[in-house]
Design a protein around this motif. Structure first.
Motif, mmCIF file in Angstrom:
data_model
loop_
_atom_site.group_PDB
_atom_site.id
_atom_site.type_symbol
_atom_site.label_atom_id
_atom_site.label_comp_id
_atom_site.label_asym_id
_atom_site.label_seq_id
_atom_site.Cartn_x
_atom_site.Cartn_y
_atom_site.Cartn_z
ATOM 1 N N MET A 14 0.835 -1.179 0.000
ATOM 2 C CA MET A 14 0.000 0.000 0.000
ATOM 3 C C MET A 14 0.883 1.246 0.000
ATOM 4 S SD MET A 14 -2.773 1.030 2.855
ATOM 5 C CE MET A 14 -2.935 2.715 3.297
ATOM 6 N N LYS A 15 0.677 2.096 -0.985
ATOM 7 C CA LYS A 15 1.432 3.346 -1.057
ATOM 8 C C LYS A 15 0.716 4.442 -0.286
ATOM 9 C CE LYS A 15 4.540 3.348 -4.768
ATOM 10 N NZ LYS A 15 5.598 4.270 -4.922
ATOM 11 N N LEU A 16 1.479 5.193 0.488
ATOM 12 C CA LEU A 16 0.951 6.337 1.229
ATOM 13 C C LEU A 16 1.386 7.619 0.533
ATOM 14 C CD1 LEU A 16 1.805 5.265 4.884
ATOM 15 C CD2 LEU A 16 -0.398 5.101 3.737
ATOM 16 N N THR A 17 0.446 8.551 0.387
ATOM 17 C CA THR A 17 0.792 9.852 -0.161
ATOM 18 C C THR A 17 1.216 10.759 0.984
ATOM 19 O OG1 THR A 17 -1.494 10.600 -0.006
ATOM 20 C CG2 THR A 17 -0.788 9.649 -2.109
ATOM 21 N N CYS A 18 2.201 11.604 0.730
ATOM 22 C CA CYS A 18 2.687 12.469 1.808
ATOM 23 C C CYS A 18 3.074 13.841 1.273
ATOM 24 C CB CYS A 18 3.858 11.819 2.528
ATOM 25 S SG CYS A 18 5.303 11.505 1.518
ATOM 26 N N ILE A 19 3.154 14.778 2.207
ATOM 27 C CA ILE A 19 3.651 16.123 1.923
ATOM 28 C C ILE A 19 4.697 16.467 2.976
ATOM 29 C CG2 ILE A 19 1.522 16.910 0.824
ATOM 30 C CD1 ILE A 19 0.952 18.511 3.422
ATOM 31 N N ILE A 20 5.472 17.487 2.681
ATOM 32 C CA ILE A 20 6.469 17.994 3.614
ATOM 33 C C ILE A 20 6.127 19.451 3.903
ATOM 34 C CG2 ILE A 20 8.907 18.522 3.989
ATOM 35 C CD1 ILE A 20 9.498 16.278 1.911
ATOM 36 N N GLY A 21 6.108 19.818 5.170
ATOM 37 C CA GLY A 21 5.887 21.199 5.585
ATOM 38 C C GLY A 21 7.045 21.670 6.448
ATOM 39 N N ASP A 22 7.914 22.486 5.870
ATOM 40 C CA ASP A 22 9.086 22.974 6.594
ATOM 41 C C ASP A 22 9.564 24.253 5.924
ATOM 42 O OD1 ASP A 22 11.650 23.325 7.827
ATOM 43 O OD2 ASP A 22 11.732 21.170 8.213
ATOM 44 N N ASP A 23 9.911 25.253 6.708
ATOM 45 C CA ASP A 23 10.384 26.508 6.135
ATOM 46 C C ASP A 23 11.846 26.436 5.689
ATOM 47 O OD1 ASP A 23 10.888 26.349 8.929
ATOM 48 O OD2 ASP A 23 11.355 28.475 8.989
ATOM 49 N N VAL A 72 -4.053 13.279 1.349
ATOM 50 C CA VAL A 72 -2.760 13.120 2.001
ATOM 51 C C VAL A 72 -2.903 12.127 3.157
ATOM 52 C CG1 VAL A 72 -0.956 14.296 3.303
ATOM 53 C CG2 VAL A 72 -2.050 15.461 1.401
ATOM 54 N N ASP A 73 -2.030 11.132 3.171
ATOM 55 C CA ASP A 73 -2.039 10.141 4.238
ATOM 56 C C ASP A 73 -1.073 10.488 5.364
ATOM 57 O OD1 ASP A 73 -3.826 8.280 2.883
ATOM 58 O OD2 ASP A 73 -2.130 7.865 1.546
ATOM 59 N N LEU A 74 -0.009 11.212 5.026
ATOM 60 C CA LEU A 74 1.075 11.442 5.974
ATOM 61 C C LEU A 74 1.680 12.830 5.754
ATOM 62 C CD1 LEU A 74 3.039 10.042 8.045
ATOM 63 C CD2 LEU A 74 4.340 9.277 6.082
ATOM 64 N N ILE A 75 1.986 13.510 6.865
ATOM 65 C CA ILE A 75 2.628 14.826 6.781
ATOM 66 C C ILE A 75 3.934 14.796 7.566
ATOM 67 C CG2 ILE A 75 2.453 17.284 7.316
ATOM 68 C CD1 ILE A 75 -0.571 17.019 7.268
ATOM 69 N N PHE A 76 5.003 15.178 6.901
ATOM 70 C CA PHE A 76 6.270 15.417 7.587
ATOM 71 C C PHE A 76 6.294 16.909 7.870
ATOM 72 C CE2 PHE A 76 7.032 11.612 5.081
ATOM 73 C CZ PHE A 76 7.595 10.775 6.038
#
Length: 74
Positions: free
Chosen positions: A1-10, A49-53
């Motif tokens: 199962m593939k998880l979609t993710c995003i990254i939030g960092d300045d 989105v499944d996961l947020i870094f």
């Protein structure tokens, strides 16, 4: 199962580091990266989105307030 993710960092360097790690994981698909919480919140509305870094200390809204503001948590 593939998880979609995003990254939030300045920090550009931190986003790059996390992005490299995500790219090596066969079960993760990086949708995009955001440098602040406002952009991330708008992006989450249009993409599943499944996961947020997420960095805790990001501009405008800190990471914890950002998570609390989401109506549907990843």
């Amino acid at each position: 199962m593939k998880l979609t993710c995003i990254i939030g960092d300045d920090s550009t360097i931190q986003r790059l580091a996390v992005s490299k790690l995500v790219s090596t994981h066969k079960n993760l698909t990086l949708i995009t990266e955001y440098s602040n919480a406002i952009e991330a919140k708008q992006g989450i509305k249009k993409d599943k989105v499944d996961l947020i870094f997420l960095d805790v200390e990001i501009p405008i809204i800190n990471g914890f307030d950002f998570l609390e503001s989401l109506t549907k948590s990843p």
